[in-house]
Scaffold this motif. Structure first.
Motif, PDB file in Angstrom:
ATOM      1  N   UNK A 193       3.119   0.713   3.040  1.00 52.85           N
ATOM      2  CA  UNK A 193       2.955  -0.731   3.220  1.00 52.85           C
ATOM      3  C   UNK A 193       1.554  -1.154   2.782  1.00 52.85           C
ATOM      4  N   UNK A 194       1.488  -2.328   2.126  1.00 52.58           N
ATOM      5  CA  UNK A 194       0.218  -2.976   1.805  1.00 52.58           C
ATOM      6  C   UNK A 194       0.246  -4.340   2.469  1.00 52.58           C
ATOM      7  N   UNK A 195      -0.701  -4.569   3.369  1.00 57.86           N
ATOM      8  CA  UNK A 195      -0.746  -5.838   4.122  1.00 57.86           C
ATOM      9  C   UNK A 195       0.613  -6.151   4.756  1.00 57.86           C
ATOM     10  N   UNK A 196       1.225  -5.141   5.347  1.00 53.20           N
ATOM     11  CA  UNK A 196       2.503  -5.237   6.075  1.00 53.20           C
ATOM     12  C   UNK A 196       3.713  -5.487   5.187  1.00 53.20           C
ATOM     13  N   UNK A 197       3.566  -5.422   3.864  1.00 54.63           N
ATOM     14  CA  UNK A 197       4.697  -5.566   2.948  1.00 54.63           C
ATOM     15  C   UNK A 197       5.043  -4.199   2.368  1.00 54.63           C
ATOM     16  N   UNK A 198       6.321  -3.852   2.385  1.00 56.52           N
ATOM     17  CA  UNK A 198       6.770  -2.572   1.852  1.00 56.52           C
ATOM     18  C   UNK A 198       6.509  -2.511   0.353  1.00 56.52           C
ATOM     19  N   UNK A 199       5.821  -1.446  -0.088  1.00 55.03           N
ATOM     20  CA  UNK A 199       5.529  -1.293  -1.514  1.00 55.03           C
ATOM     21  C   UNK A 199       6.162  -0.043  -2.103  1.00 55.03           C
ATOM     22  N   UNK A 245      -8.216  -7.777  -0.960  1.00 56.76           N
ATOM     23  CA  UNK A 245      -8.351  -6.687  -0.004  1.00 56.76           C
ATOM     24  C   UNK A 245      -6.981  -6.318   0.555  1.00 56.76           C
ATOM     25  N   UNK A 246      -6.744  -5.029   0.687  1.00 57.51           N
ATOM     26  CA  UNK A 246      -5.457  -4.541   1.164  1.00 57.51           C
ATOM     27  C   UNK A 246      -5.647  -3.510   2.264  1.00 57.51           C
ATOM     28  N   UNK A 247      -4.745  -3.553   3.238  1.00 63.21           N
ATOM     29  CA  UNK A 247      -4.662  -2.539   4.286  1.00 63.21           C
ATOM     30  C   UNK A 247      -3.415  -1.722   3.991  1.00 63.21           C
ATOM     31  N   UNK A 248      -3.588  -0.424   3.791  1.00 58.65           N
ATOM     32  CA  UNK A 248      -2.484   0.457   3.418  1.00 58.65           C
ATOM     33  C   UNK A 248      -2.129   1.342   4.608  1.00 58.65           C
ATOM     34  N   UNK A 249      -0.824   1.411   4.906  1.00 57.36           N
ATOM     35  CA  UNK A 249      -0.328   2.257   5.994  1.00 57.36           C
ATOM     36  C   UNK A 249       0.904   2.999   5.493  1.00 57.36           C
ATOM     37  N   UNK A 250       1.015   4.272   5.855  1.00 57.73           N
ATOM     38  CA  UNK A 250       2.226   5.049   5.603  1.00 57.73           C
ATOM     39  C   UNK A 250       2.945   5.216   6.936  1.00 57.73           C
ATOM     40  N   UNK A 261      -5.733   2.675   5.682  1.00 65.15           N
ATOM     41  CA  UNK A 261      -6.648   2.870   4.570  1.00 65.15           C
ATOM     42  C   UNK A 261      -6.965   1.490   4.009  1.00 65.15           C
ATOM     43  N   UNK A 262      -8.222   1.198   3.829  1.00 67.45           N
ATOM     44  CA  UNK A 262      -8.640  -0.102   3.310  1.00 67.45           C
ATOM     45  C   UNK A 262      -9.049   0.045   1.856  1.00 67.45           C
ATOM     46  N   UNK A 263      -8.539  -0.843   0.996  1.00 63.42           N
ATOM     47  CA  UNK A 263      -8.965  -0.817  -0.390  1.00 63.42           C
ATOM     48  C   UNK A 263      -9.089  -2.227  -0.927  1.00 63.42           C
ATOM     49  N   UNK A 264      -9.922  -2.348  -1.942  1.00 63.01           N
ATOM     50  CA  UNK A 264     -10.169  -3.630  -2.589  1.00 63.01           C
ATOM     51  C   UNK A 264      -9.829  -3.504  -4.059  1.00 63.01           C
TER      52      UNK A 264
END
Length: 93
Positions: free
Chosen positions: A34-40, A59-64, A79-82
């Motif tokens: 997920x990136x910013x709570x949207x499934x990628x 800016x994106x918040x990444x979660x698996x 994980x935070x990325x820009x």
């Protein structure tokens, strides 16, 4: 103490996301990214990974999120990325 990792990319870019997942009691069915709570992306076999091309700079918040065969889910740390906008600079002499 918490450590946050941050990464910066320049658009357009193709980003590979990987998750190392293990559950000795129950097999993993899938890992969703997920990136910013949207499934990628979703991966159903090892190595658990997905390719992602961000649509916009920002800016994106990444979660698996891993799901085992019992339906139990576990989230990774964030994980935070820009992603920076690719800029062209014209110089006139």
């Amino acid at each position: 103490k918490r450590i946050h990792l941050a990464f910066t990319f320049t658009a357009p870019t193709n980003i590979t996301l990987n998750a190392n997942v293990s559950d000795p009691a129950n097999p993993i069915v899938d890992v969703k990214f997920y990136a910013n709570n949207s499934l990628i992306g979703t991966s159903t076999h090892t190595p658990y990974s997905t390719q992602w091309i961000p649509n916009n700079a920002g800016s994106y918040s990444i979660v698996a999120q891993a799901t085992d065969n019992k339906g139990v889910t576990t989230n990774s740390d964030t994980l935070f990325l820009t992603v920076m906008k690719n800029q062209t600079i014209a110089l006139n002499a």
